[in-house]
Enzyme design. Sequence first.
Site, PDB file in Angstrom:
ATOM      1  N   GLY A  15       0.804  -1.048  -0.019  1.00 45.68           N
ATOM      2  CA  GLY A  15       0.013  -0.024   0.178  1.00 45.68           C
ATOM      3  C   GLY A  15       0.725   1.269   0.140  1.00 45.68           C
ATOM      4  N   SER A  16       2.009   1.443  -0.528  1.00 49.11           N
ATOM      5  CA  SER A  16       2.954   2.186  -0.546  1.00 49.11           C
ATOM      6  C   SER A  16       2.079   3.576  -1.563  1.00 49.11           C
ATOM      7  CB  SER A  16       4.339   2.106  -0.827  1.00 49.11           C
ATOM      8  OG  SER A  16       4.357   2.015  -2.174  1.00 49.11           O
ATOM      9  N   HIS A 109       0.730   1.075 -13.016  1.00 52.43           N
ATOM     10  CA  HIS A 109       1.387  -0.075 -13.621  1.00 52.43           C
ATOM     11  C   HIS A 109       2.842   0.302 -13.818  1.00 52.43           C
ATOM     12  CE1 HIS A 109       2.023  -3.950 -15.668  1.00 52.43           C
ATOM     13  NE2 HIS A 109       2.555  -3.326 -16.345  1.00 52.43           N
ATOM     14  N   THR A 141      -9.708  -0.037 -18.481  1.00 47.16           N
ATOM     15  CA  THR A 141     -10.462  -0.662 -19.669  1.00 47.16           C
ATOM     16  C   THR A 141     -10.508  -2.263 -19.107  1.00 47.16           C
ATOM     17  OG1 THR A 141      -8.541  -0.633 -21.123  1.00 47.16           O
ATOM     18  CG2 THR A 141      -9.982   1.199 -21.281  1.00 47.16           C
ATOM     19  N   GLU A 174       6.327   6.515  -9.165  1.00 41.25           N
ATOM     20  CA  GLU A 174       4.904   5.973  -8.913  1.00 41.25           C
ATOM     21  C   GLU A 174       4.387   7.180  -7.767  1.00 41.25           C
ATOM     22  OE1 GLU A 174       3.980   1.981  -8.416  1.00 41.25           O
ATOM     23  OE2 GLU A 174       5.871   1.290  -9.477  1.00 41.25           O
TER      24      GLU A 174
END
Length: 223
Positions: A15-16, A109, A141, A174
């Site tokens: 959960g970073s 991702h 999607t 990220e």
Amino acid sequence: MAAEKRLVILISGRGSNMEAIVRAQIPGATVAAVISNRPDAAGLRFAQQHGIATEVVDHKAFPTRDAFDKMLAERIDHYRPDLVVLAGFMRILGEAFVRRYEGRMMNIHPSLLPAFPGLHTHERAIAEGCRVHGATVHFVTPALDHGPIIIQAAVPVLPEDTPETLAARVLREEHRIYPQAIHWFVEGRISLTPEGRVVVAQARFPDTALHVPATTEREEAHV
Ligand code: GRF
């Protein structure tokens, strides 16, 4: 003042990214809940400590993917989210679920999509001899790790990298780009072209190119 946009964040483990989003205190956004498909997800504790509602919808308790997806959607909808944020959520979601949140569900991702969808992205980037690697935030999607790209960040792949060192370099990015993408969404600056590409109104872009030479030698930096 406009009502705050409500985020529901789905996690499966550490959960970073969720933590980075919470810590970013994105103006105009509130994290309404963090939901995990794994009862032992470490990130749940951080959310609880920050007074955020948490839930577990354990995929193992459901006979089919469809039954799991239905319960997950029910629990998500309970919090009336404007945006569903997949942050290290390691379950493949069915088409009906994805359609339900079309245009209001993002994923991060750890690769420069469309390169390396799926798992083990850092290992694969090294194995392919990539000089740059990175992360992508995209709308979800039905096709796995596909969907309109909102923001990407690139990092160099260094000759001495292992999947772990490369993953750590990507993860730092990220944590920067996911809050940024959410902020754009919350500000209503994201739209889609007729071709399905994301346009961000008034985004500022860095004007430097990243060059990573094909060498195993390290030069001293000239300063
Ligand atoms: C991240 O690398 C994310 O891109 C990928 O899974 C990892 C989750 O890490 N989908 P964390 O749970 O956010 O720390």
